[in-house]
Write an enzyme that holds these catalytic residues in place. Sequence first.
Site, mmCIF file in Angstrom:
data_model
loop_
_atom_site.group_PDB
_atom_site.id
_atom_site.type_symbol
_atom_site.label_atom_id
_atom_site.label_comp_id
_atom_site.label_asym_id
_atom_site.label_seq_id
_atom_site.Cartn_x
_atom_site.Cartn_y
_atom_site.Cartn_z
ATOM 1 C CB CYS A 1 -0.977 -0.024 1.180
ATOM 2 S SG CYS A 1 -2.376 1.101 0.957
ATOM 3 C CG ASP B 1 -5.742 2.147 7.742
ATOM 4 O OD1 ASP B 1 -4.937 1.486 7.064
ATOM 5 O OD2 ASP B 1 -6.292 3.182 7.339
#
EC number: 5.3.1.29
Length: 323
Positions: free
Chosen positions: A130, A199
């Site tokens: 990512c 996250d």
Amino acid sequence: MDDRVHSEVRRTATEIDTMEIRGAATIADAAARALRTQATESDAADAEAFRAELRATARTLHETRPTAVSLPNALRYVLRDMSSTTVEGLRQNVVDSADEFCARLERAQADLGQVGANRLRDGDTIMTHCHSTDALACVEAAVEQGKHIEAVVKETRPRNQGHITAKRLHELGVPVTLIVDSAARRYLNDVDHVLVGADAVAADGSVINKIGTSGLAVNARERGSPIMVAAQTLKLHPGTMTGHTVDIEMRDTAEVVDDDTLADLGTPTVKNPAFDVTPPRYVDAIVTERGQFPPESIVILMRELFGEGTSEPWAEPSPRAEP
Ligand SMILES: O=C(COP(=O)(O)O)[C@H](O)[C@H](O)COP(=O)(O)O
């Protein structure tokens, strides 16, 4: 959306929802700035109306994406002092808190970068998944220390955030090899560290990050490559200390396959979870601006920062006991 929410804030909420604004730290920064805008532009008649308007704004921002805990953490920080009895006083409080939050976020990322850079040696190759600004801060600091770093970058289907990582690393002068996600295990033989962001980090040290992180971590452990998670303390999830779990966002299946192809395939069920959970036993270190932690001890830092828990950022403060 609530009528009281300013058009600029609505635009920010839409951009978070559609992922023009994405990545946990960037979302938090945008949300804090949006609350600041709402406070500056508010024409609330009195303090009570101002407080209600800001809470409605926080709710609107929070409803955009469910997984990155940096978002409610940011909203809570900016709205933490709503005790003034005048609109002007409240406006000033929100503006000051938002400015402080954005400055702290930037500083935390730079400090975390120094800690992460110390784990990287001259000549190391990293593998990324990512696009994480916290992870890239570690590479940037290592390069500034004069270390030569190379990177194997996973493209990260379905949205290819790996392309952003490849571009940023190239700008830092880091040679990049871009691979499809399924080639990760093949290239783990060539890497010294897996470096990812988060996250959310749960109280048991589990790391919630882009879907595919957990599989990468399991393969990396099997190959003996250390897994380093770069996550400033903004990513620590206070609710997990009291047994809450982290909501994993399911995104539109159109990100995976378009309608025509889907029909051609006989319309199978398609699933598109955006994040997964990596258990602490597959993580070697969580790197924060407060130093690096083995995942199992992150709860100590969480208790220090949050006490025993927090309420939602838009909750009315609990009534104070009369003396
Ligand atoms: O999983 C992602 C982004 O997912 P998405 O693209 O779905 O938002 C990132 O690794 C974390 O958010 C950390 O990023 P940062 O370190 O920049 O906070």
